[in-house]
Design an enzyme around this catalytic site. Sequence first.
Site, PDB file in Angstrom:
ATOM      1  N   GLN A  63      -3.710  -9.691   6.688  1.00  0.00           N
ATOM      2  CA  GLN A  63      -3.504  -8.574   5.765  1.00  0.00           C
ATOM      3  C   GLN A  63      -4.326  -8.755   4.494  1.00  0.00           C
ATOM      4  OE1 GLN A  63       1.135  -8.838   7.009  1.00  0.00           O
ATOM      5  NE2 GLN A  63       0.764  -7.585   5.231  1.00  0.00           N
ATOM      6  N   ARG A  78       8.587  -7.210   4.934  1.00  0.00           N
ATOM      7  CA  ARG A  78       8.637  -5.916   4.232  1.00  0.00           C
ATOM      8  C   ARG A  78       9.586  -5.940   3.024  1.00  0.00           C
ATOM      9  NH1 ARG A  78       8.314  -0.562   8.111  1.00  0.00           N
ATOM     10  NH2 ARG A  78       7.435   0.810   6.526  1.00  0.00           N
ATOM     11  N   CYS A  79       9.442  -7.001   2.176  1.00  0.00           N
ATOM     12  CA  CYS A  79      10.472  -7.220   1.168  1.00  0.00           C
ATOM     13  C   CYS A  79       9.995  -7.070  -0.263  1.00  0.00           C
ATOM     14  CB  CYS A  79      11.067  -8.615   1.329  1.00  0.00           C
ATOM     15  SG  CYS A  79       9.894  -9.907   0.930  1.00  0.00           S
ATOM     16  N   GLU A 117       7.753  -0.203   1.458  1.00  0.00           N
ATOM     17  CA  GLU A 117       8.900  -1.094   1.708  1.00  0.00           C
ATOM     18  C   GLU A 117      10.210  -0.578   1.147  1.00  0.00           C
ATOM     19  OE1 GLU A 117       6.728  -5.404   1.604  1.00  0.00           O
ATOM     20  OE2 GLU A 117       6.680  -4.110  -0.158  1.00  0.00           O
TER      21      GLU A 117
END
Lengths: 149, 781, 166
Positions: free
Chosen positions: B217, B364-365, B734
């Site tokens: 990413q 996804r935090c 998110e």
Amino acid sequence: MHFEGSEAIRAPVDAVWAFFMDAPSVAGCAPGFQKMEVLSPEHYKPTVAVGVGPVKATFTLDVTLTDLRPPHHATMRGHGIAAGSGVDLESQLDLAATGESSTSLAWTMDAVVSGAIASMGARLLENTAQKVTARFFECVREKLGTAPR
Amino acid sequence: MAVAIQGMGHSVKRKEDPRFLRGRGNYIDDLKLPGMLYMDILRSPYAHAIIKSIDASRALTLPGVLAVITGKDLDAAGLAWMPTLMSDKQMVLPVDRVVYQAQEVAAVIATERYIAADGITLIDVDYEPLPVVVDPKKALEPGATLVRPDREQKDNHIWHWEAGDKTATDQSFQEAAVVAKEDIYLPRIHVSSIETCGCVASFDKMAGKLTIWMTTQAPHAIRTVFSLVSKIPEHNIRVISPDIGGGFGGKVPVYPGYVIATVASITTGKPVKWIEDRSENLQADSFARDYHMTAELAATADGKMKALRIKTIADHGAFDAAANPSKFPAGLFSICTGSYDIPAAHMEVDGVYTNKPPGGIAYRCSFRVTEAVHAIERMVDSLALKLNMDPAALRLKNFIPPESFPYKSATGWEYDSGNYPAALHKAMDTIGYADLRREQAEKRARGELMGIGISTFTEIVGAGPSHTFDILGIKMFDSCEIRVHPTGSAIVRIGVQTQGQGHETTFAQIVAEELGLPVENITVEHGDTDTAPYGLGTYASRSTATAGAAAAMAARKIREKARLLAAHLLEASPDDLEWKDYQFQVKGDPARAKTMADIAFAAYTNHPQGMEAGLEAVNYYDPPNLTFPFGSYICVVDIDRGTGEVKIRRFVAIDDCGNIINPMIVDGQIHGGLTMGMAPALLEEISYDEAGNMRQSTFMDYLLPTAMETPAWELDKTCTPSPHHPFGAKGVGESATVGAPPAIVNAVVDALSHVGVSHIDIPITPWKVYAILEAHGLAAP
Amino acid sequence: MAEVQLNINGQPHQADVESRLLLVHFIREVANLTGTHIGCDSTSCGACTVLVDGLPAKSCTLFAVQVNGADISTVEGLEQDGQLHPIQEGFFEEHGLQCGFCTPGMMMAGVALLERNANPSEADVRHAISGNLCRCTGYVNIVKAIQYAGAKMRGELPERAAKEVA
């Protein structure tokens, strides 16, 4: 994992003791037993195939008998590795004559399983271990000439 | 008429879809290079063990096996250890001991995939098991098994971090009329994108150049790290992110496999492919959560919140390899005062080593915002219960008022904009809150269990301003480069890296809007470090806030030059022109106008003397602040008294992410985020037994939601633009994963609060619920 | 080793392969059709779903030799003569994909459903794709995409200009 149990065996305590001191006899009752290397009466290396759920592993165990106090007590330790899994076992065996031709056998088994068998087979592990242990003692009773309980 | 621009606010169909729909995506395992070799990794069955010996002789006799790489081999090149993004170090391959189950132990390089897999079963490793520590509280006790003997400090404590004002907070708690307190454990979970991680490393000996295709990413950051670790100069390293089948944070860390494959390519002179199995991915790749929190919320007797206090033990596994910004070992956890005007707050977090894989924030935090929001939203409901107050009313009483923005929180964050009451009212109206409370009362009288749960969360994304944010020293700006072609189309290159978020479409839309060029005439490239401008990548919902802003700023630079070109073409003064309806018009005489297409052509064929030809710009955007998307979620659950099963009857999600580029894509992000919020709330959990065996190493035991469990999410919006973002956007990727879990937990607790239940740890499985029902005499016969 | 012959999307493919070669690897590496993906190792995720003699199957849990002689349909066979299959059009129109990794398997499962149920309800669709995991979309738009395809195949939707579709 910890298991324990006691078995009533219709055989004299010396016969039961002799059975457990004879590696091939014990190995012959181990489910999945394939072959064995005997290094001494108290040290042998059986190869055992085990399946837990989707994972099958063939362990080569290093088994030693210690703490021998014939015909009443023995400690058995086993350490083994298969591809992706490891197992450490310790078992205590205590025999007592309950009659001329009957013996009570009290046993404990502590097992630490590591690796694929334990992680992928986690939900089934205890169940499978119980079944394997039960089959083992059924075989022992049979070989020593008694009917299953 | 001209082709439509379709810039901001249009639900443009995605430009990336044509290849995916035809099965022509270019994912890492699709890549085939001539002479390519395959790598597979042997992993430790033990969570903690000394390696007495590794015997690869049997593997090396297997036809097709070319090499076996062990820690000793890497050690000779100084590569057995590598730095982590948190300034710790991590083993690439062990020299003398393993510290978590499934840790990499050796790698086989073979001519074929199946031969490599056979090869690892032929390596004999003699392990001496050591005592295992999997409980972080036990790990902190004196005499606990030492996980990291390589460190100077001989204990399992990694760091201590604090935020807020301890004195003021403790004082406030002493004086408080009411205090709600809960122990909240968020278990480990695993992001499990449907594509696992992998790479193809290809070292060209002749050119001295390393090309590595990698599921990453953050390709540029990886390139810099690889250069520092391998000593290959950065211009000789090219990192390429291919199409990525989901990232969600799990494809940010540098996994040992990438490094070993690179070494293998350098040694063999051939490309080496490594693709991990799902069970490897689940067992060894970066996890998320594993926070043991004790939270307290103090209030006045009539429900005005006065102080928040949270103590946390953070289980980081055997290496601190979470990808947080360097000054934030606990991420952005201090956002935990949430949407509320709480005058005093203090939190402390202690990081701990255990015999588990490393990680911490890969799901996804937004850098621990899931943990922070879970804590505050649970505490608000816990407080409401203590006060016997409706949870919506308690929230409305304590929200940061809309007129207070920008708002400085008790932990120092400056929230850019927000209107929490509007979002909550919209959610309550949409779901029919008052009617639901009436229904609940009726059902309760009949012994039926129904619950309503609210989550009013504030997110914090867009990392981040250079004065505070860096990863391993690299500031967290992001970038965009735009070049307009003579015939009026453009190419856009960005420093962020989509893994399904639709950047090829949304970034084209940003530029379309800013330049007045049709979106279909704009192509977006990303992921190749040889061509894309330097960026920090996509995670923590930062892309729109940073690179999106850079795209707008670069486009506006182009517009400045375009104005001069237009003035030249129209023979007018630049000050007499205005940018309106996607063209430069003479003020008061709109018929005299030039479109960007006209101007682009002129940039190459008819530019004024003294002006450079061409029409392009690059911008590296340093955001002045983070952005603060927010939302109001309301969840209705029914509990089956016979099975303990929780059914989500309805879930209304009101999201506010400021101005929206593509509503269709934003809704898709929210659908997916809600599902990844429900997953840990009801289904997913990673746990370890005393021997350090991980119990959920396949999808048979690690339960991802299917279409059967997932409800039909209901979405709506409010819009409170960010005042500092070039086009008022905030980011949203998110939000739903952050906001959804506490809404669901609050609903289940609400269904059972009348019998004294004030908290349940996730995942809320049927078994857990049934045990509670039984304990309170509520289980159906 | 065994000789395997498969008809994939109407094209014959023949090769001498190990008996243990998975069907998905035959498709991806022998036939070079990489649209079918691998997402797990326990037959759980469905990313590898193809049609074997018209029925949906997880190609990661079949050996190529097991289906010797079969007709296999993969995502690459959906488009015909430059025209997208209604299922592909549905996924495009309804934003039924994000990262695209689960999409081929998801579409094949959808095609199989529509073969036996021309007008599936939402519950029917959810049930039919319950063996296909998606992490990105939350399934809402996938359901819409498959229902769109059903409507298209029932002739209930207008024809689209080629330019308007992907």
